[in-house]
Design a protein around this motif. Sequence first.
Motif, short mmCIF file in Angstrom:
data_model
loop_
_atom_site.label_atom_id
_atom_site.label_comp_id
_atom_site.label_asym_id
_atom_site.label_seq_id
_atom_site.Cartn_x
_atom_site.Cartn_y
_atom_site.Cartn_z
N UNK A 40 0.83 -1.21 0.00
CA UNK A 40 0.00 0.00 0.00
C UNK A 40 0.86 1.26 0.00
N UNK A 41 1.99 1.22 0.69
CA UNK A 41 2.90 2.37 0.66
C UNK A 41 3.47 2.56 -0.75
N UNK A 42 3.94 1.46 -1.34
CA UNK A 42 4.55 1.56 -2.67
C UNK A 42 3.55 1.99 -3.74
N UNK A 43 2.29 1.68 -3.53
CA UNK A 43 1.26 2.08 -4.50
C UNK A 43 1.11 3.60 -4.53
N UNK A 44 1.55 4.29 -3.49
CA UNK A 44 1.46 5.76 -3.47
C UNK A 44 2.63 6.41 -4.20
N UNK A 45 3.61 5.61 -4.57
CA UNK A 45 4.77 6.15 -5.30
C UNK A 45 4.59 5.86 -6.79
N UNK A 46 5.21 6.65 -7.59
CA UNK A 46 5.14 6.44 -9.04
C UNK A 46 6.18 5.45 -9.54
N UNK A 47 7.05 5.02 -8.65
CA UNK A 47 8.14 4.14 -9.04
C UNK A 47 7.78 2.66 -8.99
N UNK A 48 6.67 2.33 -8.37
CA UNK A 48 6.30 0.92 -8.17
C UNK A 48 5.48 0.42 -9.35
N UNK A 49 5.91 -0.70 -9.92
CA UNK A 49 5.21 -1.33 -11.04
C UNK A 49 4.33 -2.46 -10.51
N UNK A 50 3.07 -2.13 -10.20
CA UNK A 50 2.18 -3.13 -9.60
C UNK A 50 1.83 -4.24 -10.59
N UNK A 51 1.88 -3.96 -11.87
CA UNK A 51 1.60 -5.01 -12.88
C UNK A 51 2.69 -6.07 -12.83
N UNK A 52 3.92 -5.63 -12.63
CA UNK A 52 5.03 -6.58 -12.51
C UNK A 52 4.87 -7.43 -11.25
N UNK A 53 4.39 -6.81 -10.18
CA UNK A 53 4.17 -7.57 -8.94
C UNK A 53 3.01 -8.56 -9.09
N UNK A 54 1.98 -8.17 -9.80
CA UNK A 54 0.87 -9.09 -10.06
C UNK A 54 1.38 -10.28 -10.88
N UNK A 55 2.21 -10.00 -11.85
CA UNK A 55 2.83 -11.07 -12.64
C UNK A 55 3.67 -11.98 -11.73
N UNK A 56 4.39 -11.40 -10.78
CA UNK A 56 5.18 -12.16 -9.82
C UNK A 56 4.30 -13.15 -9.06
N UNK A 57 3.14 -12.71 -8.64
CA UNK A 57 2.23 -13.59 -7.89
C UNK A 57 1.69 -14.69 -8.78
N UNK A 58 1.16 -14.31 -9.92
CA UNK A 58 0.45 -15.26 -10.77
C UNK A 58 1.36 -16.16 -11.60
N UNK A 59 2.48 -15.66 -12.04
CA UNK A 59 3.32 -16.44 -12.95
C UNK A 59 4.50 -17.14 -12.29
N UNK A 60 4.97 -16.61 -11.19
CA UNK A 60 6.18 -17.17 -10.57
C UNK A 60 5.89 -18.08 -9.39
N UNK A 61 4.63 -18.30 -9.06
CA UNK A 61 4.28 -19.16 -7.94
C UNK A 61 3.32 -20.25 -8.39
N UNK A 62 3.49 -21.41 -7.78
CA UNK A 62 2.53 -22.50 -7.92
C UNK A 62 2.25 -22.99 -6.51
N UNK A 63 1.01 -22.79 -6.08
CA UNK A 63 0.65 -23.13 -4.70
C UNK A 63 0.00 -24.50 -4.59
N UNK A 64 -0.46 -25.05 -5.72
CA UNK A 64 -1.12 -26.35 -5.71
C UNK A 64 -1.00 -26.98 -7.09
N UNK A 65 -0.99 -28.31 -7.12
CA UNK A 65 -0.99 -29.01 -8.40
C UNK A 65 -2.36 -28.92 -9.08
N UNK A 66 -3.38 -28.68 -8.29
CA UNK A 66 -4.74 -28.51 -8.81
C UNK A 66 -4.89 -27.07 -9.30
#
Length: 90
Positions: A25-51
Motif C-alpha cells: 500500500x505504501x509503494x502504491x502511493x509512489x510512481x516508481x512501483x510497477x504493480x503489474x510486474x508484482x501481479x505477474x510475480x504472484x500469478x506467474x512465478x508461484x505454484x501453490x497447488x498441483x490442482x
Amino acid sequence: MESKLKFNTFTEFCNRAEEILEVFSYLMTTNKFDWIKYKHYIYEEHTFSDNKERDMLAKDKCWLWLMSYKYEPMELNELYCTLGQLKKGM
C-alpha cells in the motif's frame, strides 16, 4: 522489486500478509512501483497447488488481499481459510 514483498509459499504469504500489505500500500502511493510486474510475480512465478483451481484460488486471494487496502479490507482469516483448503486438498 521491494524485497519485503517477496515470498515463497502461500503459507509464508499468509504469515506475513499484514507486513506485505503495508509495504504494498505504501509503494502504491509512489510512481516508481510497477504493480503489474508484482501481479505477474504472484500469478506467474508461484505454484501453490498441483490442482489448477486451488492454485488460482490462492493466487486470487493474494491479489484480493493486496487490493483490499484501497477498497473494503479483507479479513486475514480468509487467507487462512484458503490455506486450510490447500492443505486439505479441497
